[in-house]
Motif scaffolding. Sequence first.
Motif, PDB file in Angstrom:
ATOM      1  N   PHE A 299      12.524  36.355   6.499  1.00 34.70           N
ATOM      2  CA  PHE A 299      11.670  37.067   5.544  1.00 34.70           C
ATOM      3  C   PHE A 299      10.300  36.403   5.445  1.00 34.70           C
ATOM      4  CE2 PHE A 299      10.181  37.453   1.111  1.00 34.70           C
ATOM      5  CZ  PHE A 299      10.048  38.820   1.036  1.00 34.70           C
ATOM      6  N   SER A 300      10.284  35.063   5.376  1.00 35.58           N
ATOM      7  CA  SER A 300       8.997  34.405   5.201  1.00 35.58           C
ATOM      8  C   SER A 300       8.135  34.552   6.451  1.00 35.58           C
ATOM      9  CB  SER A 300       9.182  32.929   4.827  1.00 35.58           C
ATOM     10  OG  SER A 300       9.866  32.263   5.840  1.00 35.58           O
ATOM     11  N   GLU A 301       8.777  34.548   7.631  1.00 39.43           N
ATOM     12  CA  GLU A 301       8.004  34.758   8.859  1.00 39.43           C
ATOM     13  C   GLU A 301       7.379  36.136   8.887  1.00 39.43           C
ATOM     14  OE1 GLU A 301       7.071  31.930  10.130  1.00 39.43           O
ATOM     15  OE2 GLU A 301       6.891  33.069  11.971  1.00 39.43           O
ATOM     16  N   VAL A 302       8.177  37.147   8.493  1.00 39.81           N
ATOM     17  CA  VAL A 302       7.702  38.521   8.576  1.00 39.81           C
ATOM     18  C   VAL A 302       6.617  38.790   7.548  1.00 39.81           C
ATOM     19  CG1 VAL A 302       8.397  40.869   8.102  1.00 39.81           C
ATOM     20  CG2 VAL A 302       9.703  39.481   9.664  1.00 39.81           C
TER      21      VAL A 302
ATOM     22  N   ALA B 258      -1.253  30.088   2.740  1.00 40.76           N
ATOM     23  CA  ALA B 258      -0.427  30.557   1.624  1.00 40.76           C
ATOM     24  C   ALA B 258       1.020  30.788   2.045  1.00 40.76           C
ATOM     25  CB  ALA B 258      -1.021  31.837   1.041  1.00 40.76           C
ATOM     26  N   PHE B 259       1.232  31.253   3.275  1.00 44.16           N
ATOM     27  CA  PHE B 259       2.589  31.561   3.719  1.00 44.16           C
ATOM     28  C   PHE B 259       3.141  30.487   4.663  1.00 44.16           C
ATOM     29  CE2 PHE B 259       1.283  35.671   2.255  1.00 44.16           C
ATOM     30  CZ  PHE B 259       2.433  36.208   1.735  1.00 44.16           C
ATOM     31  N   GLY B 260       2.430  29.362   4.757  1.00 42.12           N
ATOM     32  CA  GLY B 260       2.835  28.343   5.716  1.00 42.12           C
ATOM     33  C   GLY B 260       4.237  27.818   5.450  1.00 42.12           C
ATOM     34  N   LEU B 261       4.864  27.323   6.514  1.00 45.07           N
ATOM     35  CA  LEU B 261       6.203  26.771   6.363  1.00 45.07           C
ATOM     36  C   LEU B 261       6.151  25.505   5.509  1.00 45.07           C
ATOM     37  CD1 LEU B 261       9.035  27.454   7.289  1.00 45.07           C
ATOM     38  CD2 LEU B 261       8.742  25.847   9.157  1.00 45.07           C
ATOM     39  N   GLY B 262       4.980  24.871   5.479  1.00 43.01           N
ATOM     40  CA  GLY B 262       4.833  23.643   4.710  1.00 43.01           C
ATOM     41  C   GLY B 262       5.234  23.819   3.263  1.00 43.01           C
TER      42      GLY B 262
END
Lengths: 285, 307
Positions: free
Chosen positions: B113-116, B225-229
């Motif tokens: 979900f976060s990737e998309v 904002a959406f980084g995996l970090g």
Amino acid sequence: MELLLQTLLNGVLAAGVYALVASGLALAVGVVGIVNFAHGEFLMIGAFVSYLLFAARGIDPLVSLGVAAVAVFLVGAISYYGLIRPVLSAPELNQMLLTFGLSVLLQNLALLLFGADTRVVSPPYQGATLSLGGLSFGVVPFAAFGLSLLILLGLYWFLGRTRLGFAVRAVAQNRLAPGLLGIETQQVYLLAFGLSAALAGIAGVMLSVMLYASPTVGFAYTLKAFAIVVMAGLGNLRGVLWAALALAMAEALVSTYVPGGGGWVEAVFFLVIFAVLTWRSWRRT
Amino acid sequence: MRLVGLILGLVLVFPVFPLGRWQAFTLDTAQFAFIVTVLALSWDLLARTGQLSLAQGAFFGLGAYAAGLSAPALGTIGGLLLGAAVAALSSLLLGLATLRLQGIYFAIATLAFSEVMRTLVLKAEFTGGATGLPVAPAFGGSWVLGGYYLAAAVLVLGVLTSLWVGRSRLSYAQAAARQGEAVARVLGVAVVRVKLLSFLLSSALAGLAGGVYAMKTLFLSPYDAFGLGRAVEALVIPIFGGLYTTLGPLLGGLLLVALETWLRLEIKDGYLVVYGLILILAILFMPKGLVGLWRARGKTAKEDRNA
């Protein structure tokens, strides 16, 4: 019609590598019972092994395949011994967090060592194409597809015809009984996890030629492998083949027929995961 | 509990400290630390049910973008609330599809979900795509400490939510769902509803933190904002500090963000190596976190309940 055939061909060729990566993940999930978020990072290590050998000595990726398989098998075995084994009986949450931590660690270690650039291994035959009845395809993707099939056949032969393979399947079915029958469960886990990593590493070498090597190259493959494994059913190794084919076909169709499809391809695996999970969760209740 | 109050008290009077030329920098760092700590607290709210969310960064990003886009029309508070609502709504959809299944499926689905979400924001027109989105400062920038106290207020809200959940009946249901789902069902705990409620609270708080972040950095890009970090910080902090507690994420957040700020000055990319390392070491050797080390000296009845 020609466009459709070409698209389907691209899909089939891409499915080989997908099946290779996903079979490795299915082994880790099915035999060891570990959801390995660092699976893509094993792939990344394979890609960098291939790149480093090529850049330093000009060693052909075909040779690197063997080197990377052994090297990444060792990385997997060490990871199992040092990290996975201590948490085998810990709660699932801890196991997933641990492999996620390993993924973050390896990815950023590579970032520190090599920087974020993408590096391509380009042997002389990289751009060569074959054409067959109006359809054209690259020699490298075709060879990668063939090799993937051979390796997967080898894996099935190992699991289905050898004593050690029987032991692996026995451990996958039941955690306790094989130990009572004299199978060294720990060694089987070690072998399965190492094999799982090695399969990813081999795929990494192929991708270093077809795509590139970079610290983040593995992440997308972790997700795609998960999509395939979830579609096949956790730990179902044969289902992986069909699921890989389905995902690769869907991606090829989207990239050809959806306008501006380049970026949307990256959303296909999520739709697959989401649809399968929704279906599963409502079927169960 | 007293330590939590002490930390919050310090947070409120922090701008008064005479730090001279370091003041601007420390206030900025503290603001960032509060935001990340709220994110960590929000992750822990769901972790109490035994579910691993890797989408906390995505809810953070959704909240940030929703607040950034709507703040000109709705004002600062309205924008923040909308951000929290958008995050909560998306978590409801994701949760309905996946929370009935084993934890593995949920973790995978949240990661995907976060990737998309990042891909969508990158591709969409109204978000500014890869160029990014400029955001107006909180309260029109008319109040110098406005941003600081906004972050502090959200931190207080996050801490209170975490404390409240920890003392409510919900905490028993969460612990039951985590420790043995089948047993919890037999005992009459509506496991799926408990998980869904925790997920809603958790994502709304993460969205709120994202909105405050947008008004602090004044510029959003999908990679940031959406980084995996963000997702990594959100889970390493509670594990390092102490899972299923309020003090753990609070203490861990302030400590680790200070460490992170220093690391970012030293090395640019790859500072997350340290987070990966802390995560692995904490899981292997310190599964109860800092708070666990602290409490190991005097075991209380309360800890037995939470364990």
